[in-house]
Structure formats: structure tokens, C-alpha cells
Design an enzyme around this catalytic site. Structure first.
Site, PDB file in Angstrom:
ATOM      1  N   LYS A 143      -0.989  -9.334   3.525  1.00  9.46           N
ATOM      2  CA  LYS A 143      -0.149  -8.841   4.617  1.00  9.46           C
ATOM      3  C   LYS A 143      -1.145  -8.069   5.671  1.00  9.46           C
ATOM      4  CE  LYS A 143       2.976  -5.652   4.467  1.00  9.46           C
ATOM      5  NZ  LYS A 143       2.662  -4.500   5.187  1.00  9.46           N
TER       6      LYS A 143
ATOM      7  N   ASP B 247       0.849  -1.202   0.013  1.00  9.39           N
ATOM      8  CA  ASP B 247      -0.064  -0.090   0.090  1.00  9.39           C
ATOM      9  C   ASP B 247       0.822   1.399  -0.093  1.00  9.39           C
ATOM     10  OD1 ASP B 247       0.898  -0.120   2.820  1.00  9.39           O
ATOM     11  OD2 ASP B 247      -1.057   0.208   3.529  1.00  9.39           O
ATOM     12  N   SER B 248       2.060   1.087  -0.076  1.00  7.08           N
ATOM     13  CA  SER B 248       3.175   2.124  -0.165  1.00  7.08           C
ATOM     14  C   SER B 248       2.930   2.691  -1.486  1.00  7.08           C
ATOM     15  CB  SER B 248       4.541   1.719   0.042  1.00  7.08           C
ATOM     16  OG  SER B 248       4.794   0.520  -0.668  1.00  7.08           O
TER      17      SER B 248
ATOM     18  N   ASP C  23      -0.860  -6.090   0.230  1.00  6.49           N
ATOM     19  CA  ASP C  23      -1.123  -5.461   1.514  1.00  6.49           C
ATOM     20  C   ASP C  23      -2.780  -5.361   1.587  1.00  6.49           C
ATOM     21  OD1 ASP C  23       0.508  -4.777   3.262  1.00  6.49           O
ATOM     22  OD2 ASP C  23       1.626  -3.090   2.261  1.00  6.49           O
TER      23      ASP C  23
ATOM     24  N   GLU D  67       9.532  -3.650  11.209  1.00  2.95           N
ATOM     25  CA  GLU D  67       9.925  -2.576  10.580  1.00  2.95           C
ATOM     26  C   GLU D  67      10.147  -1.407  11.550  1.00  2.95           C
ATOM     27  OE1 GLU D  67       8.276   0.919   7.211  1.00  2.95           O
ATOM     28  OE2 GLU D  67       6.934  -1.024   7.609  1.00  2.95           O
TER      29      GLU D  67
ATOM     30  N   GLU E 146      -1.037  -5.156   8.763  1.00  5.87           N
ATOM     31  CA  GLU E 146      -0.322  -4.605   9.836  1.00  5.87           C
ATOM     32  C   GLU E 146      -1.134  -4.728  11.184  1.00  5.87           C
ATOM     33  OE1 GLU E 146       0.335  -0.369   8.916  1.00  5.87           O
ATOM     34  OE2 GLU E 146       0.974  -0.615   7.038  1.00  5.87           O
TER      35      GLU E 146
END
Length: 268
Positions: free
Chosen positions: A110, A41-42, A80, A178, A112
Site C-alpha cells: 500500500k 505503519d500505524s 504498508d 481516508e 500513500e
């Protein structure tokens, strides 16, 4: 490559992982033999013009993941899950994660993570949706935590270790760490059987991940834990400047760039 193949690399072979946001990225990354392609999602920051990852939508991630999955032949494709598409309502979270596999052909998702994603990870694993967990700096939570190094005191470091163990027990096949201290990255890696993949988490993780734009040198700079291995931005700037100069000087297009149809000479 499947999730189980990545899991089996823990403590055996270093895992390589890079982001990709479209078919061109993915083709280059996959052909290089990278183990895991993360559709991050970056892309919100790097490709869509946003100031953060938070505005990225599920439909945007489905589209990008589909493009990547179409061309990847060997790597594991991980999608993501964007902000608020998981962790609120379990049924909707499961549906959204499932769509990444059913519609976009991802191999895994993925998340978070935090305390709120342990039960979801367990449910997804039960349903056959492989989960890559993500702890430490979680950019979707930047409005609460800021984009700063995490796990820098004993309490927060202990919480990261505990949540890492909880997500492993719930069925996550790997864990991204991270922007945490390198010694904390080593501790988490030693405590888990599943592989850890670090981004600013030190050299002792089982693998490493960076965003592809930084690796190839497409961004203006890099994160404090990143490195540019090329200068694509500089090459693009030079090529565009050369194109502009050639057009303005009347040097492009030249004869070899044009086609003449002789039968049209008498048209007027």
C-alpha cells in the site's frame, strides 16, 4: 485471497479489512474471515511508542509483515510502505516494495499516494507487484496537511477524484479513502471500477478498514470515524489488577500452580 479477488469484489460484495501488527493479531483477524489484513505503519503509534507513523522503518515493516504472513491462511496480506521508502527514487522504491513480497511474503503493498506515485504504481504493476493506493488523509504527510478531514472544498475534492482515476489507470487494484466527506467517497466509488475501501469515507465505499486496536477496544479512545466493538483494554486492566492483588495476598501461586519433586526433600 489474491489482489484480483479483491478487485472482483467491487460493487458485488462488501470488503472487510483490518490491520494486524503481529502473529497473534493476524491469527484472530484471519480466523474471523476478514478479506484483507493490512500490516499498517500505524504500528508506529499503536505498538512502537511513536507519536506518528513517520519514524517506522523498512526493517520494522519487513519484520511485522513476515510475522503476519506466517500465520495468515486465507486473507490478502498488504504491507504498508513506510515514509521515504518509496516515491523518491524509482529504482529504490521498486526494490523496497519488491522486498515486501520476496522477503516478507506480502501479497501486495500500500502506498500513500499523490501525483508522485502514479508512475511508480504503473511500474510496480508492470513488474507484478500489486498496489493498493491510498488517498485523502495520508498520515505520512501530516507535517504538511495535519490530521484533518481532506477533500472538503471543490478544488481538493476534484484533485482526489483525478488522482484516484490516475492510479486506477496506472494499475492499482484497489484504493483506500481516508477521512473524506461521505459524498466524496460515494463519487469516487462511482467513478472507479476498482474497489474503494473507506476509513472515515462514508458507507458507499466498496469496503471498510479500521485499526484492530480500536476495533477490539485496546486503545484509550477511537478516531472520530472509528468504533470499539469490544473492551480488551478493560479486560487487561482487570486481569493485571487481579494478578497483582493475588501475588501480594499470597494467593498466587497456589498448590495447583506448583510442582513438588519428592526426591529432593532430603537434598539438605
Amino acid at each position: 485471497m489474491r489482489a484480483k479477488d479483491i478487485r472482483e469484489k467491487a460493487g458485488v460484495d462488501p470488503i472487510t479489512m483490518l490491520t494486524a501488527y503481529d502473529a497473534k493479531d493476524a491469527t484472530v483477524v484471519d480466523e474471523a474471515g476478514i478479506d484483507v489484513v493490512l500490516v499498517g505503519d500505524s504500528m508506529g503509534n499503536l505498538r512502537l511508542g511513536h507519536d506518528s507513523t513517520i519514524p517506522v522503518t523498512l526493517d520494522e515493516m519487513l519484520s511485522a509483515t513476515s510475522a503476519v504472513s506466517r500465520v495468515v491462511e486465507n486473507a490478502l496480506v498488504v504491507a504498508d510502505m513506510p515514509f521515504l521508502t518509496f516515491g523518491v527514487d524509482e529504482a529504490r522504491s521498486v526494490e523496497n516494495c519488491g522486498r515486501m513480497l520476496k522477503e516478507a511474503d506480502a501479497d501486495a503493498v500500500k502506498l500513500e499516494c499523490g501525483e508522485h506515485t502514479v508512475d511508480l504504481t504503473r511500474r510496480l504493476a508492470q513488474l507484478g507487484i500489486p498496489v493498493m493506493a491510498h488517498l485523502g488523509l495520508t498520515p505520512q504527510g501530516e507535517n504538511e496537511t495535519g490530521l484533518f478531514r481532506q477533500g472538503t472544498d471543490e478544488e481538493s475534492a476534484r484533485r482526489i477524484v483525478e488522482q484516484a482515476e490516475a492510479h486506477e489507470a496506472a494499475g492499482a487494484f484497489s484504493l483506500v479513502l481516508e477521512h473524506i466527506p461521505a459524498n466524496l467517497g460515494r463519487i469516487v466509488t462511482e467513478r472507479l471500477d476498482i474497489p474503494t475501501i473507506g476509513i472515515g469515507a462514508g458507507p458507499d465505499c466498496d469496503g471498510q478498514v479500521l485499526v484492530v486496536d480500536e476495533v477490539v477496544g485496546l486503545t484509550e479512545g477511537t478516531a472520530p470515524f472509528g468504533k470499539a466493538f469490544g473492551d480488551v483494554r478493560g479486560e487487561m486492566q482487570r486481569a493485571v489488577a487481579d494478578y497483582k492483588e493475588a501475588v501480594e495476598a499470597g494467593e498466587f501461586p497456589a498448590d495447583e500452580h506448583s510442582h513438588v519433586e519428592e526426591d529432593l526433600d532430603e537434598l539438605y
